[in-house]
Design a protein around this motif. Structure first.
Motif, short mmCIF file in Angstrom:
data_model
loop_
_atom_site.label_atom_id
_atom_site.label_comp_id
_atom_site.label_asym_id
_atom_site.label_seq_id
_atom_site.Cartn_x
_atom_site.Cartn_y
_atom_site.Cartn_z
N PRO A 1 -57.37 -7.05 -44.71
CA PRO A 1 -56.35 -5.37 -44.12
C PRO A 1 -55.78 -6.55 -43.31
N ARG A 2 -55.93 -7.82 -42.69
CA ARG A 2 -54.83 -7.88 -41.32
C ARG A 2 -53.27 -8.80 -42.45
N THR A 3 -53.68 -9.11 -43.91
CA THR A 3 -52.64 -9.78 -44.10
C THR A 3 -51.76 -8.46 -44.55
N VAL A 4 -50.33 -9.13 -44.17
CA VAL A 4 -48.64 -8.41 -43.21
C VAL A 4 -48.87 -7.43 -42.73
N PRO A 5 -49.33 -6.99 -42.04
CA PRO A 5 -50.45 -5.90 -41.57
C PRO A 5 -48.73 -4.93 -40.78
N ASP A 6 -47.60 -5.08 -40.65
CA ASP A 6 -46.34 -4.88 -40.45
C ASP A 6 -45.76 -4.12 -41.81
N VAL A 7 -46.49 -4.27 -42.73
CA VAL A 7 -46.24 -3.23 -44.35
C VAL A 7 -47.31 -2.89 -44.48
N THR A 8 -46.81 -1.75 -44.70
CA THR A 8 -47.75 -0.70 -45.11
C THR A 8 -48.18 -0.22 -45.73
#
Length: 439
Positions: free
Chosen positions: A208-215
């Protein structure tokens, strides 16, 4: 630039490539010099790096939809090199530097190269057996997005160069991945060791922390795919197991191979449009490409990560050689390169640049092949020195905060090409002169 034993260019061809890169960089800098000791002009006083004007969101979207910006293709065209030119240091003559054309001329010429480069890619992929050194040379400057899946499979050695064998090999490897998932992932926890259970839990926390700013990456199905691939890879690579950061390295592959099945902008993608077979094939391609990619940097993710520590040390030496004032300031403030560069090398700058630029960056990574770890040092130096003047005005705490939150949010392809062009030039200058980097 190429890994492997490809054909080399003649000395004249090497010199032309180097001078072309100088023209590209000079054009983007509009007459400025690089910080520190390495100059492109006769000016003796180091000037600050150029002020960039990021493109608008519309321009950025247009680039992604049109197989790469024509301007960018031209700016980086001097970077696509064969083995000989990539590894030969060539010092630019005074006459070649002083006769560089102006920036407007470079951009005008660059716009004429885009269709020609696509034609070259198409011709290369149409061969009965792809010549990988030629494909690396073309790919270094960026790959048209719709060609990326096939080209990345070829560059990594996952798909064979021979066209008549390609489909059979991919089918067999995809089935092998399914068998691995069944054997290692689709089992009860009672069949796992305590170490394996802990590793699976850590992966489940990191997904869930992977590329958090990409929905799109918050989609439960995407996170499940990430978990399956990472856990299966870790079990089959016990020397390193799972290390935080490898989850980031998986994301470019996932996006590229999904793009074969989902159309439009990533913001509009939906996993519900994919069949189970599509998902399985995408996961398999990601798994095997990640495996091939990490084969060349195994000691980056083994105990204590000695490979990354080695690169951090070399980065420190290189920055001292290129920009002594910045190097001295960092040392005087007590900032260690490990405090910021370790993450850069661990995640290969994925967390430092906007995600829409990552696949373009990885075109160059994959084109470098076995030489990538070495070239990463030069890319990181170029990246750091983008803010040389700014950093020299900051104290320790300010530098730490600045380097943890770099102002790259509005970067477009122009800024990334600038970083890669500088890295290429410095690599060409210093690679075969190790005494220049001696401490």
């Amino acid at each position: 630039m190429s890994g492997g034993n490809g054909g080399g260019g003649s000395p004249n061809n090497s010199e032309w490539r180097f001078n072309q890169t100088l023209r590209n960089v000079q054009g983007m800098l509009k007459g400025r010099s690089f910080p520190g000791k390495v100059m492109l002009t006769r000016r003796s006083d180091p000037l600050s790096p150029p002020e960039y004007s990021p493109r608008s969101e519309n321009d950025r979207y247009e680039y992604e939809q049109n197989e790469g910006s024509q301007e960018v293709e031209g700016q980086a065209s001097g970077n696509a090199t064969d083995n000989s030119s990539a590894k030969k240091p060539i010092s630019p003559s005074t006459s070649s530097v002083n006769s560089l054309p102006d920036a407007q001329g470079i951009v005008s010429g660059a716009r004429a190269t885009d269709s020609a480069r696509i034609t070259k890619f198409t011709a290369e992929l149409s061969r009965p057996a792809v010549i990988l050194d030629k494909l690396r040379e073309l790919s270094w400057s960026g790959v048209p997005p719709y060609m990326r899946p096939n080209i990345w499979r070829l560059l990594l050695g996952y798909a064979p160069p021979n066209a008549d064998r390609r489909e059979g090999v991919l089918t067999r490897k995809r089935l092998e991945y399914v068998e691995c998932v069944s054997q290692y992932y689709d089992i009860a926890d009672t069949e796992r060791s305590d170490e394996e259970i802990n590793m699976l839990r850590q992966i489940a926390v990191d997904c869930p922390r992977t590329v958090p700013d990409v929905t799109f990456f918050q989609d439960p199905q995407i996170q499940k795919s990430l978990e399956r691939i990472l856990y299966t890879w870790a079990i089959r690579h016990p020397a390193s197991g799972y290390v935080q950061g490898i989850n980031d390295l998986l994301t470019p592959f996932l996006i590229v191979f999904l793009s074969e099945h989902l159309e439009g902008n990533m913001d509009t993608w939906s996993m519900e449009k994919l069949s189970l077979q599509d998902v399985s094939n995408i996961e398999a391609d990601c798994y095997w490409c990640l495996s091939k990619f990490l084969d060349g940097m195994q000691d980056h993710y083994t105990f204590a990560q000695p490979g990354i520590q080695r690169l951090v040390f070399r980065l420190k030496e290189l920055v001292h050689r290129i920009d002594e004032p910045l190097s001295k300031h960092i040392e005087e403030q007590g900032l260690e390169f490990l405090q910021f560069a370790f993450r850069w090398f661990n995640c290969l700058l994925i967390r430092e640049v906007p995600f829409h630029l990552v696949t373009r960056l990885w075109d160059t990574y994959l084109a470098e092949g076995d030489y990538l770890p070495d070239f990463l040092v030069y890319i990181s130096a170029s990246f750091l020195l983008t803010w040389s003047d700014k950093l020299q005005k900051l104290d320790f705490q300010e530098m730490v905060m600045f380097l943890q939150h770099l102002p790259t949010r509005n970067w477009a392809h122009h800024e990334l090409e600038m970083v890669l062009s500088r890295a290429y030039m410095w690599h060409t200058m210093f690679k075969s002169s190790p005494s220049h980097l001696a401490s």
